[in-house]
Motif scaffolding. Sequence first.
Motif, PDB file in Angstrom:
ATOM      1  N   HIS A  59     -41.804 -23.821  -3.712  1.00  0.00           N
ATOM      2  CA  HIS A  59     -40.378 -23.394  -4.046  1.00  0.00           C
ATOM      3  C   HIS A  59     -40.164 -23.308  -5.326  1.00  0.00           C
ATOM      4  CE1 HIS A  59     -40.183 -27.522  -3.310  1.00  0.00           C
ATOM      5  NE2 HIS A  59     -38.948 -27.701  -3.755  1.00  0.00           N
ATOM      6  N   HIS A  61     -38.378 -24.536  -7.003  1.00  0.00           N
ATOM      7  CA  HIS A  61     -37.962 -26.014  -8.113  1.00  0.00           C
ATOM      8  C   HIS A  61     -39.340 -25.857  -9.373  1.00  0.00           C
ATOM      9  CE1 HIS A  61     -34.785 -27.093  -5.146  1.00  0.00           C
ATOM     10  NE2 HIS A  61     -33.967 -26.335  -6.197  1.00  0.00           N
ATOM     11  N   ASP A  63     -40.023 -28.857 -10.859  1.00  0.00           N
ATOM     12  CA  ASP A  63     -40.847 -29.755 -10.460  1.00  0.00           C
ATOM     13  C   ASP A  63     -42.280 -29.186  -9.881  1.00  0.00           C
ATOM     14  OD1 ASP A  63     -38.837 -29.795  -8.913  1.00  0.00           O
ATOM     15  OD2 ASP A  63     -40.660 -32.019  -7.860  1.00  0.00           O
ATOM     16  N   HIS A  64     -42.247 -27.785  -9.147  1.00  0.00           N
ATOM     17  CA  HIS A  64     -43.013 -27.459  -8.326  1.00  0.00           C
ATOM     18  C   HIS A  64     -44.406 -26.462  -8.911  1.00  0.00           C
ATOM     19  CE1 HIS A  64     -42.587 -30.205  -4.950  1.00  0.00           C
ATOM     20  NE2 HIS A  64     -41.383 -30.020  -5.785  1.00  0.00           N
ATOM     21  N   HIS A 143     -34.343 -27.988   3.000  1.00  0.00           N
ATOM     22  CA  HIS A 143     -34.837 -28.406   1.812  1.00  0.00           C
ATOM     23  C   HIS A 143     -33.365 -27.479   1.222  1.00  0.00           C
ATOM     24  CE1 HIS A 143     -36.088 -29.994  -1.739  1.00  0.00           C
ATOM     25  NE2 HIS A 143     -36.479 -29.358  -2.517  1.00  0.00           N
ATOM     26  N   ASP A 163     -41.230 -29.655  -0.126  1.00  0.00           N
ATOM     27  CA  ASP A 163     -39.886 -30.596  -0.780  1.00  0.00           C
ATOM     28  C   ASP A 163     -39.624 -29.998   1.133  1.00  0.00           C
ATOM     29  OD1 ASP A 163     -40.914 -31.479  -2.977  1.00  0.00           O
ATOM     30  OD2 ASP A 163     -38.817 -30.966  -3.890  1.00  0.00           O
TER      31      ASP A 163
END
Length: 252
Positions: A59, A61, A63-64, A143, A163
Amino acid sequence: MRLTVLGSGAACAGDGGNCSGYLVEDGGVRILLDCGHGVASTLVSQLSPETIDHIFISHMHADHFIDLLPLRFAVTKDLSGLSEPSGHLHLPPGGVSSLERVLDAVCFPLDFFSTVWSVSEYQPGDVKELGDCLSARFAVGVHYVPGWAIRIDGSASLTYTGDTAPSDDICDLAAGSDLLLAEATLDEPEDGPMRGHLTPRQASELAASAGVKSLMLTHFWYDADRDAAAETARRCLETEVLVATDGAVVEL
Ligand SMILES: [Zn+2]
Ligand SMILES: [Zn+2]
């Protein structure tokens, strides 16, 4: 099938830690699941980045996915790219336009990624064949933005939740997996309308419902007590419970 944890942190991983990134190797095929902060530098210390065959982003975000930028530069510092793609970058639905907005914001050309990787979006129901003996399937979870779980089948089976809050669709996707790599971000379950993560207990309930052989907890905040998370999960689950740490290697 071998899993190497490159990053096991949530959005702030803490000193020396990386955000989400997992290397899966099987049958001569190399797959990177997510590419959060710190993952590119760790990855290039272990192997040549052009040997990654497939990159899947769960996804959009940061941090990914944010370390796709340095990883792309690690493949070649030449902005004009390669004569042929070195691998495939698989983005979730809407991921191409998200990445274009990022590239625009950081003043990189919009073909920055497509000059080194073939870039496409996976879709619900897709089965991606990865070489002769591996495949990938997907399920959307719960999410704050559309977040996808990814299942890899080859000599073993691994399902990565990305997530998510508790999700029947991810439970169905993970059914019978050798390993469920499940996020366990929360200390307490969310009870409002906005839900997007799991506690260790909820991760173990997902593992039990899906009938997986083992569970690995991951996606921890910088101040998480990982041992306590594992203890909680072990109290709720009879199968093996592992805790992701950066650098951990698991043979499936
Ligand atoms: Zn995350
Ligand atoms: Zn997220």
